[in-house]
Scaffold this motif. Structure first.
Motif, PDB file in Angstrom:
ATOM      1  N   GLU A  53       4.418   9.906  -1.330  1.00 49.69           N
ATOM      2  CA  GLU A  53       5.120   9.334  -0.173  1.00 49.69           C
ATOM      3  C   GLU A  53       4.408   8.105   0.370  1.00 49.69           C
ATOM      4  OE1 GLU A  53       4.683  11.580   3.582  1.00 49.69           O
ATOM      5  OE2 GLU A  53       3.527  13.025   2.385  1.00 49.69           O
ATOM      6  N   PHE A  54       3.215   7.801  -0.156  1.00 49.18           N
ATOM      7  CA  PHE A  54       2.421   6.655   0.290  1.00 49.18           C
ATOM      8  C   PHE A  54       2.321   5.605  -0.806  1.00 49.18           C
ATOM      9  CE2 PHE A  54       0.679  10.419   2.492  1.00 49.18           C
ATOM     10  CZ  PHE A  54       0.907  10.050   3.810  1.00 49.18           C
ATOM     11  N   ASP A  55       2.112   4.359  -0.396  1.00 51.25           N
ATOM     12  CA  ASP A  55       1.955   3.264  -1.360  1.00 51.25           C
ATOM     13  C   ASP A  55       0.645   3.387  -2.129  1.00 51.25           C
ATOM     14  OD1 ASP A  55       4.358   2.018  -0.520  1.00 51.25           O
ATOM     15  OD2 ASP A  55       3.295   1.071   1.166  1.00 51.25           O
ATOM     16  N   PHE A  56      -0.395   3.874  -1.452  1.00 54.39           N
ATOM     17  CA  PHE A  56      -1.713   3.973  -2.070  1.00 54.39           C
ATOM     18  C   PHE A  56      -2.355   5.317  -1.740  1.00 54.39           C
ATOM     19  CE2 PHE A  56      -1.068  -0.594  -1.649  1.00 54.39           C
ATOM     20  CZ  PHE A  56      -1.466  -1.059  -2.899  1.00 54.39           C
ATOM     21  N   ASP A  57      -3.163   5.803  -2.661  1.00 52.64           N
ATOM     22  CA  ASP A  57      -3.970   6.997  -2.375  1.00 52.64           C
ATOM     23  C   ASP A  57      -5.106   6.636  -1.414  1.00 52.64           C
ATOM     24  OD1 ASP A  57      -2.530   8.606  -4.239  1.00 52.64           O
ATOM     25  OD2 ASP A  57      -3.665   7.671  -5.860  1.00 52.64           O
ATOM     26  N   LEU A  58      -5.649   5.438  -1.606  1.00 51.65           N
ATOM     27  CA  LEU A  58      -6.727   4.936  -0.739  1.00 51.65           C
ATOM     28  C   LEU A  58      -6.513   3.459  -0.505  1.00 51.65           C
ATOM     29  CD1 LEU A  58      -9.544   5.242   0.678  1.00 51.65           C
ATOM     30  CD2 LEU A  58     -10.555   4.524  -1.508  1.00 51.65           C
ATOM     31  N   ILE A 104     -14.993   2.950  -7.323  1.00 48.43           N
ATOM     32  CA  ILE A 104     -15.252   4.334  -7.742  1.00 48.43           C
ATOM     33  C   ILE A 104     -13.992   5.177  -7.615  1.00 48.43           C
ATOM     34  CG2 ILE A 104     -16.607   6.404  -7.279  1.00 48.43           C
ATOM     35  CD1 ILE A 104     -18.148   4.099  -8.602  1.00 48.43           C
ATOM     36  N   ALA A 105     -13.258   4.989  -6.526  1.00 46.63           N
ATOM     37  CA  ALA A 105     -12.015   5.751  -6.347  1.00 46.63           C
ATOM     38  C   ALA A 105     -11.025   5.440  -7.470  1.00 46.63           C
ATOM     39  CB  ALA A 105     -11.402   5.427  -4.987  1.00 46.63           C
ATOM     40  N   ALA A 106     -10.913   4.141  -7.817  1.00 46.67           N
ATOM     41  CA  ALA A 106      -9.998   3.759  -8.894  1.00 46.67           C
ATOM     42  C   ALA A 106     -10.451   4.337 -10.229  1.00 46.67           C
ATOM     43  CB  ALA A 106      -9.903   2.239  -8.978  1.00 46.67           C
ATOM     44  N   SER A 107     -11.760   4.384 -10.454  1.00 45.69           N
ATOM     45  CA  SER A 107     -12.263   4.951 -11.710  1.00 45.69           C
ATOM     46  C   SER A 107     -11.991   6.443 -11.809  1.00 45.69           C
ATOM     47  CB  SER A 107     -13.771   4.688 -11.838  1.00 45.69           C
ATOM     48  OG  SER A 107     -14.521   5.485 -10.936  1.00 45.69           O
ATOM     49  N   HIS A 108     -11.787   7.085 -10.658  1.00 44.83           N
ATOM     50  CA  HIS A 108     -11.427   8.511 -10.651  1.00 44.83           C
ATOM     51  C   HIS A 108      -9.917   8.723 -10.803  1.00 44.83           C
ATOM     52  CE1 HIS A 108     -15.420   9.875  -9.855  1.00 44.83           C
ATOM     53  NE2 HIS A 108     -15.484   9.481  -8.604  1.00 44.83           N
ATOM     54  N   GLY A 109      -9.177   7.634 -10.929  1.00 48.33           N
ATOM     55  CA  GLY A 109      -7.735   7.751 -11.141  1.00 48.33           C
ATOM     56  C   GLY A 109      -6.885   7.525  -9.921  1.00 48.33           C
ATOM     57  N   ALA A 110      -7.488   7.197  -8.780  1.00 46.72           N
ATOM     58  CA  ALA A 110      -6.716   6.969  -7.557  1.00 46.72           C
ATOM     59  C   ALA A 110      -6.046   5.602  -7.587  1.00 46.72           C
ATOM     60  CB  ALA A 110      -7.628   7.080  -6.337  1.00 46.72           C
ATOM     61  N   LYS A 111      -4.893   5.504  -6.930  1.00 49.92           N
ATOM     62  CA  LYS A 111      -4.244   4.208  -6.736  1.00 49.92           C
ATOM     63  C   LYS A 111      -4.851   3.578  -5.487  1.00 49.92           C
ATOM     64  CE  LYS A 111       0.180   1.842  -6.331  1.00 49.92           C
ATOM     65  NZ  LYS A 111       1.649   1.961  -6.139  1.00 49.92           N
ATOM     66  N   VAL A 112      -5.509   2.449  -5.663  1.00 48.64           N
ATOM     67  CA  VAL A 112      -6.326   1.880  -4.594  1.00 48.64           C
ATOM     68  C   VAL A 112      -5.907   0.452  -4.281  1.00 48.64           C
ATOM     69  CG1 VAL A 112      -8.693   1.338  -3.841  1.00 48.64           C
ATOM     70  CG2 VAL A 112      -8.286   3.283  -5.372  1.00 48.64           C
ATOM     71  N   GLY A 113      -5.836   0.156  -2.989  1.00 49.05           N
ATOM     72  CA  GLY A 113      -5.612  -1.210  -2.522  1.00 49.05           C
ATOM     73  C   GLY A 113      -6.768  -1.627  -1.633  1.00 49.05           C
ATOM     74  N   LEU A 114      -6.997  -2.928  -1.560  1.00 50.40           N
ATOM     75  CA  LEU A 114      -8.097  -3.446  -0.728  1.00 50.40           C
ATOM     76  C   LEU A 114      -7.669  -4.775  -0.121  1.00 50.40           C
ATOM     77  CD1 LEU A 114     -11.879  -3.495  -1.505  1.00 50.40           C
ATOM     78  CD2 LEU A 114     -10.748  -5.621  -0.853  1.00 50.40           C
ATOM     79  N   ALA A 115      -7.946  -4.942   1.157  1.00 53.96           N
ATOM     80  CA  ALA A 115      -7.630  -6.189   1.858  1.00 53.96           C
ATOM     81  C   ALA A 115      -8.917  -6.838   2.355  1.00 53.96           C
ATOM     82  CB  ALA A 115      -6.691  -5.922   3.034  1.00 53.96           C
ATOM     83  N   GLU A 116      -9.049  -8.138   2.101  1.00 49.86           N
ATOM     84  CA  GLU A 116     -10.189  -8.913   2.581  1.00 49.86           C
ATOM     85  C   GLU A 116      -9.672 -10.254   3.099  1.00 49.86           C
ATOM     86  OE1 GLU A 116     -13.166 -10.725   3.911  1.00 49.86           O
ATOM     87  OE2 GLU A 116     -13.518  -8.663   3.215  1.00 49.86           O
ATOM     88  N   GLU A 117     -10.009 -10.586   4.347  1.00 43.78           N
ATOM     89  CA  GLU A 117      -9.451 -11.787   4.960  1.00 43.78           C
ATOM     90  C   GLU A 117     -10.252 -13.055   4.691  1.00 43.78           C
ATOM     91  OE1 GLU A 117      -9.617 -11.999   9.277  1.00 43.78           O
ATOM     92  OE2 GLU A 117     -11.176 -10.462   9.318  1.00 43.78           O
ATOM     93  N   THR A 143       3.862  -4.459   5.386  1.00 41.74           N
ATOM     94  CA  THR A 143       3.258  -3.195   5.796  1.00 41.74           C
ATOM     95  C   THR A 143       3.001  -2.338   4.565  1.00 41.74           C
ATOM     96  OG1 THR A 143       5.425  -2.199   6.203  1.00 41.74           O
ATOM     97  CG2 THR A 143       4.271  -3.189   8.092  1.00 41.74           C
ATOM     98  N   ILE A 144       1.896  -1.605   4.632  1.00 40.45           N
ATOM     99  CA  ILE A 144       1.444  -0.776   3.514  1.00 40.45           C
ATOM    100  C   ILE A 144       1.072   0.588   4.050  1.00 40.45           C
ATOM    101  CG2 ILE A 144      -0.514  -0.447   1.935  1.00 40.45           C
ATOM    102  CD1 ILE A 144      -0.452  -3.448   1.435  1.00 40.45           C
ATOM    103  N   THR A 145       1.411   1.626   3.316  1.00 37.94           N
ATOM    104  CA  THR A 145       1.012   2.973   3.734  1.00 37.94           C
ATOM    105  C   THR A 145      -0.018   3.527   2.763  1.00 37.94           C
ATOM    106  OG1 THR A 145       2.803   4.011   2.463  1.00 37.94           O
ATOM    107  CG2 THR A 145       3.266   3.438   4.769  1.00 37.94           C
ATOM    108  N   ALA A 146      -0.889   4.372   3.286  1.00 40.93           N
ATOM    109  CA  ALA A 146      -1.939   4.964   2.460  1.00 40.93           C
ATOM    110  C   ALA A 146      -2.224   6.384   2.913  1.00 40.93           C
ATOM    111  CB  ALA A 146      -3.211   4.125   2.527  1.00 40.93           C
ATOM    112  N   LYS A 147      -2.480   7.242   1.934  1.00 35.88           N
ATOM    113  CA  LYS A 147      -2.836   8.630   2.243  1.00 35.88           C
ATOM    114  C   LYS A 147      -4.200   8.684   2.920  1.00 35.88           C
ATOM    115  CE  LYS A 147      -3.285  13.205   0.118  1.00 35.88           C
ATOM    116  NZ  LYS A 147      -3.195  13.987  -1.151  1.00 35.88           N
ATOM    117  N   HIS A 148      -5.138   7.905   2.397  1.00 39.34           N
ATOM    118  CA  HIS A 148      -6.470   7.804   2.979  1.00 39.34           C
ATOM    119  C   HIS A 148      -6.772   6.333   3.248  1.00 39.34           C
ATOM    120  CE1 HIS A 148      -7.379  11.989   1.942  1.00 39.34           C
ATOM    121  NE2 HIS A 148      -6.880  11.740   0.750  1.00 39.34           N
ATOM    122  N   ILE A 149      -7.495   6.072   4.324  1.00 40.35           N
ATOM    123  CA  ILE A 149      -7.862   4.694   4.675  1.00 40.35           C
ATOM    124  C   ILE A 149      -9.360   4.643   4.934  1.00 40.35           C
ATOM    125  CG2 ILE A 149      -7.570   2.820   6.354  1.00 40.35           C
ATOM    126  CD1 ILE A 149      -4.700   3.870   6.810  1.00 40.35           C
TER     127      ILE A 149
END
Length: 458
Positions: free
Chosen positions: A3-8, A23-36, A131-137
């Motif tokens: 139900e979320f766009d990203f696991d983390l 590390i999260a991605a290497s464990h198979g999680a779908k991961v997004g990252l924002a840097e301004e 807008t982006i949703t994530a299970k964990h932030i």
């Protein structure tokens, strides 16, 4: 389908955030990252890495002088600030590229944007409005340099951020503060040839470090030509018609300098992040409140690094980020031990420290054996330079356990890393004593000090 766009989703592309994402991605999680801004965070872009490059540059002035003691005739020499800045910028860009590539290789989706909370599971990217949703932030937004906004004329001051991008090396500079950033930059400016003043509100620099170490480095920094002004702070700053700054202190002294740099600490970078919309608790200074597992009061939101105001060191942020990723996605829950962290201050001379200060050790036991050696490094027997090295070992007299080791002198940071392993393994003074010395080195003092300089008994 989730139900979320990203696991983390990670907010912040500094050391802690990047490690957690990879590390999260290497464990198979779908991961997004924002840097301004730029990937690598404070350490790589405007902190540890460029600072140490500047420290290296500033040491050559003494190295040229010292060479004569070993028979070298060093000819005419000059220094180009602009050449140093260009070389530094090239290296930082290279490192930032590595950070980006490593994220992409592990499948992390990167967004060059600021991310702000809309609710506990939703983030808005300010660059696009998406807008982006994530299970964990994970909040990994680091910290930012403080300026004393109450002082008239504070807008004329710079911080370490701007110091890395000055167009010219100032002829005269004042650094305000007495922590590691202030002391390091005082050494940099002084070594590069600027007339350098260091103004600090307390009587001895480097508050929080072992007192013997503080006094020793204070003395050595002053001997190198830094004008240390203690128990004073700026009260007003005015820009003169010639562009120079007139600094009036609380004690009524006036100083005219080309640059005024503040290094009075850093604050957690949470302003405008929208944490209140997510219900995340913060301290009065804006730091995110977390437990030992880096979890906030909102179960699925975590925070690591300087934004938590725990231990503001890059390797700590990296380990915290790694622990969060392993715990959430690697079926390997663990927490970071903050009790025994080796660290270095790239002052001149350099400091390395691990474990408890003497003051802290007295809270563990009143029975301490203090081993202390202060001597001239072998190199300076030929250079003639009046510079001392200090080594100090703090031992629990009740059980012989080494509680702390504090060093001042060349390569102290390198020594502290190895000593950190020893103390982490629970080394005793007997372990040090039965270790064969490496000769001739300064480090052999660590295993040849047999009699305590001081015995404290409660």
């Amino acid at each position: 389908m989730s139900e979320f766009d990203f696991d983390l989703f990670v907010i912040g592309g500094g050391s802690g955030g990047v490690r957690a994402a990879r590390i999260a991605a290497s464990h198979g999680a779908k991961v997004g990252l924002a840097e301004e801004y730029r990937y690598g965070g404070t350490c790589v872009i405007r902190g540890c890495v460029p600072k140490k490059l500047f420290v290296y540059a500033s040491k050559f002035s003494e190295e040229f002088e010292d060479a004569e003691g070993f028979g070298w005739a060093v000819g005419e020499r000059s220094f180009s600030w602009r050449q140093l800045i260009a070389a530094k910028d090239k290296e930082i860009s290279r490192l930032e590229g590595i950070y980006r590539n490593n994220l992409e290789k592990t499948g992390v989706e990167c967004f060059d944007s600021r991310a702000e909370f809309e609710d506990a599971h939703t983030l808005r990217l300010t660059a696009t409005g998406q807008t982006i949703t994530a299970k964990h932030i994970l909040i990994a937004t680091g910290g930012s340099a403080n300026l004393d906004q109450k002082i008239p004329g504070i807008e004329h001051a710079i911080t370490s951020n701007e110091a890395f991008h000055l167009e010219e090396l100032p002829e005269t500079v004042m650094v305000v503060g007495g922590g590691y950033i202030a002391v390091e930059f005082a050494g940099i400016f002084n070594g590069l040839g600027a007339e350098t003043h260091l103004m600090y509100r307390k009587d001895v620099i480097l508050n929080g470090f072992d007192m013997d170490l503080r006094h020793a480095v204070h003395e050595e920094v002053a001997k190198k030509g830094v004008d240390i002004l203690t128990e004073d702070v700026p009260a007003a700053i005015a820009k003169r018609p010639d562009g120079r700054l007139e600094v009036t202190s609380q004690r009524g002294k006036t100083y005219v300098v080309d640059q005024l740099m503040y290094a009075i600490g850093r604050r957690p970078n949470t302003e405008g992040l929208g944490l209140e919309k997510a219900g995340v608790a913060m301290k009065k200074n804006g730091a995110v409140v977390v437990d030992t597992a880096s979890r906030t009061n909102v179960e699925h939101i975590f925070a690591v690094g300087d934004v938590t105001d725990r231990v503001a060191l890059t390797p700590v942020a990296i380990r915290e980020g790694h622990a969060v990723a392993d715990t959430l996605f690697g079926n390997n829950a663990w927490i970071v031990d903050h009790s025994l962290i080796a660290t270095a201050v790239f002052s001149q001379p350099e400091l390395g420290t691990v474990g408890l200060t003497q003051e802290q050790a007295l809270n563990v036991t009143p029975n301490l054996d203090i081993y202390r050696a202060k001597f001239r490094p072998m190199k300076h027997t030929l250079t003639g330079r009046d510079e001392k090295m200090l080594m100090k070992i703090i031992v629990n007299a009740d059980n012989d356990k080494v509680l702390g080791v504090h060093l001042m002198g060349p390569d102290s940071g390198e020594l502290a890393q190895t000593l950190g392993i020893c103390l982490q393994m629970g080394a005793t003074k007997v372990d040090f004593d039965r270790t064969v010395a490496v000769h001739p080195t300064a480090a052999e003092e660590l295993v040849t000090m047999r009699s305590p300089s001081e015995k404290l008994r409660g």
